[in-house]
Design an enzyme around this catalytic site. Sequence first.
Site, PDB file in Angstrom:
ATOM      1  N   GLU A  40       0.881  -1.164   0.000  1.00 48.71           N
ATOM      2  CA  GLU A  40       0.000   0.000   0.000  1.00 48.71           C
ATOM      3  C   GLU A  40       0.918   1.213   0.000  1.00 48.71           C
ATOM      4  OE1 GLU A  40      -3.970   1.692   2.178  1.00 48.71           O
ATOM      5  OE2 GLU A  40      -2.347   1.023   3.460  1.00 48.71           O
ATOM      6  N   ASP A  62      -4.506  10.794   8.736  1.00 49.81           N
ATOM      7  CA  ASP A  62      -3.262  10.247   9.270  1.00 49.81           C
ATOM      8  C   ASP A  62      -2.874  10.901  10.584  1.00 49.81           C
ATOM      9  OD1 ASP A  62      -2.446   8.324   7.247  1.00 49.81           O
ATOM     10  OD2 ASP A  62      -2.332  10.048   5.912  1.00 49.81           O
TER      11      ASP A  62
END
Length: 280
Positions: A49, A60
């Site tokens: 990924e 994030d």
Amino acid sequence: MSRYTDMFTRLDEAGEGAFVPFIMLNDPSPEDSFQIISTAIEAGADALELGVPFSDPVADGPTVAESHLRALDGGSTVDSCLALIARVREAYPEIPIGMLIYGNVPFTRGLDKFYREFAEAGADSILLPDVPVREGAPFIQAAEGAGIDPIFIAPAQASETTLEGVSAASKGYIYAISRDGVTGTERESSTTGLTDVVDNIKRFGGAPILLGFGISSPKHVADAIAAGAAGAITGSAITKIIASHCEGEHPNPSTITDPEGLRKELTEFISAMKAATKKQ
């Protein structure tokens, strides 16, 4: 058959789950990033990924947010990311390559062009973490038109409607999150209730399930597999290892101070995580 189908079939026959590392492209430079990706594959990663750096990575936590910044400080662009993906694909023709990209990028480039470019570079799937499945129709259409598997996130506390939509729309795999919030080992995955999370999604059929968010140890991987997931995705723990070998202060480019030490630490960590995918 797709690379994901091939991978899951092979691993199932071997009694293993998939270990998928998340790696930020161009962190801290394109060449360093290629070496890091190569190390991950050679240490046992079953799929990748890969992140495309973005200036406002809302999904994030601090660790991965800093990797976006390091890559951007080094001059990363979408075009340089595409070139790096193509290099990885040429070197590793069989490995599934998934992308994690914020939705502003396809909007800026134009949906059809965006998906076509990533398909031509060698990507297999694209996850847009800030695009929920209820808003996914134009992205799904453009992705499938380019031969890219669209991936959507199944939140831990998702409604029936969301889970049904994610299961129907996601091709390649379903990204299930083991807890709500942002990415990161700052908050580790709670392994209680993982079976419920996986079973809840499986009721709707769909692609194999990969568990992510806060997965930072071999025990987390083993728990994900035991809960019925087809594999686990780890990002922040790997990003922390990379960061610990980088030197530089924003906004200046960072450099890796000890490439061999980084390679050794990544190899040991990824090998241990992969070993934990063996089904009991």
